[in-house]
Scaffold this motif. Structure first.
Motif, PDB file in Angstrom:
ATOM      1  N   GLU A  74      23.356  -2.425 -57.872  1.00 11.54           N
ATOM      2  CA  GLU A  74      24.315  -3.159 -57.056  1.00 11.54           C
ATOM      3  C   GLU A  74      25.666  -2.461 -57.130  1.00 11.54           C
ATOM      4  O   GLU A  74      26.108  -2.054 -58.203  1.00 11.54           O
ATOM      5  CB  GLU A  74      24.445  -4.577 -57.591  1.00 11.54           C
ATOM      6  N   ARG A  75      26.306  -2.295 -55.997  1.00 15.54           N
ATOM      7  CA  ARG A  75      27.652  -1.731 -55.985  1.00 15.54           C
ATOM      8  C   ARG A  75      28.409  -2.280 -54.794  1.00 15.54           C
ATOM      9  O   ARG A  75      27.833  -2.566 -53.758  1.00 15.54           O
ATOM     10  CB  ARG A  75      27.622  -0.218 -55.966  1.00 15.54           C
ATOM     11  N   LYS A  76      29.697  -2.422 -54.985  1.00 12.92           N
ATOM     12  CA  LYS A  76      30.549  -2.895 -53.908  1.00 12.92           C
ATOM     13  C   LYS A  76      30.874  -1.732 -52.984  1.00 12.92           C
ATOM     14  O   LYS A  76      31.163  -0.627 -53.445  1.00 12.92           O
ATOM     15  CB  LYS A  76      31.854  -3.443 -54.474  1.00 12.92           C
ATOM     16  N   ILE A  77      30.865  -2.000 -51.713  1.00 12.23           N
ATOM     17  CA  ILE A  77      31.249  -1.006 -50.728  1.00 12.23           C
ATOM     18  C   ILE A  77      32.500  -1.529 -50.036  1.00 12.23           C
ATOM     19  O   ILE A  77      32.493  -2.634 -49.497  1.00 12.23           O
ATOM     20  CB  ILE A  77      30.117  -0.753 -49.715  1.00 12.23           C
ATOM     21  N   GLU A  78      33.551  -0.751 -50.104  1.00  8.84           N
ATOM     22  CA  GLU A  78      34.811  -1.147 -49.495  1.00  8.84           C
ATOM     23  C   GLU A  78      34.765  -0.910 -47.990  1.00  8.84           C
ATOM     24  O   GLU A  78      34.215   0.089 -47.526  1.00  8.84           O
ATOM     25  CB  GLU A  78      35.968  -0.345 -50.100  1.00  8.84           C
ATOM     26  N   ILE A  79      35.360  -1.807 -47.255  1.00  6.93           N
ATOM     27  CA  ILE A  79      35.451  -1.657 -45.809  1.00  6.93           C
ATOM     28  C   ILE A  79      36.381  -0.487 -45.507  1.00  6.93           C
ATOM     29  O   ILE A  79      37.415  -0.325 -46.152  1.00  6.93           O
ATOM     30  CB  ILE A  79      35.904  -2.965 -45.135  1.00  6.93           C
ATOM     31  N   GLN A  80      35.990   0.351 -44.576  1.00 12.14           N
ATOM     32  CA  GLN A  80      36.769   1.542 -44.260  1.00 12.14           C
ATOM     33  C   GLN A  80      37.847   1.270 -43.210  1.00 12.14           C
ATOM     34  O   GLN A  80      38.873   1.902 -43.210  1.00 12.14           O
ATOM     35  CB  GLN A  80      35.846   2.664 -43.781  1.00 12.14           C
TER      36      GLN A  80
END
Length: 150
Positions: free
Chosen positions: A102-108
């Motif tokens: 699991e990892r957070k993906i930041e909005i670009q």
């Protein structure tokens, strides 16, 4: 007889403490769409739970409590809380394509037209078609691992 029962109880207690001491992490386990171990006409959820039943070694814990979500639409997979030894067990299965942590993906960006280099004041197709009103513009980059079986 009483000493062997006590010894068995202590072993079980120590194994539970050891498993609890290890950190449970959330992983997404992706499966082959038509896996070898998938029973025909069986619900997909039951198939996903069967992997956890084999991988979770704790005798006291219900393996289904580790399942967080069962995915069916975009890909055949499930999310579960697992420890390292359980991951190794799942990686040995021919039906497991990949296991991702699991990892957070930041909005670009929240302004797709700016990200794409479009200007709302220029003439041409962008103006003619209402500046993309009602359209969702998005790019999802996903690369395959070198070890992929595709």
């Amino acid at each position: 007889m009483e000493s062997s029962t006590l010894f068995s109880f202590l072993c079980l207690l120590l194994s539970l403490v050891f498993i609890q001491a290890q950190d449970l992490q959330t992983y997404i386990v992706q499966l082959h769409l038509h896996g070898e171990t998938r029973p025909p006409f069986s619900p997909k959820l039951q198939w996903h739970l069967s992997f956890l039943a084999k991988a979770v070694f704790s005798g006291e814990e219900d393996s289904s409590s580790r399942l967080l979500y069962s995915y069916h639409s975009a890909m055949e997979s499930f999310a579960a809380r697992l420890i390292e030894s359980e991951l190794e067990f799942l990686r040995e299965s021919n039906d497991v394509l990949s296991i991702r942590d699991e990892r957070k993906i930041e909005i670009q960006t929240t302004y797709s037209y700016k990200f794409l280099g479009l200007s709302p004041t220029t003439e041409g197709a962008w103006l003619k078609f209402g500046f993309g009103r009602g359209a969702i513009i998005g790019v999802l980059h996903w690369s395959l691992a070198r070890k992929s079986k595709f």
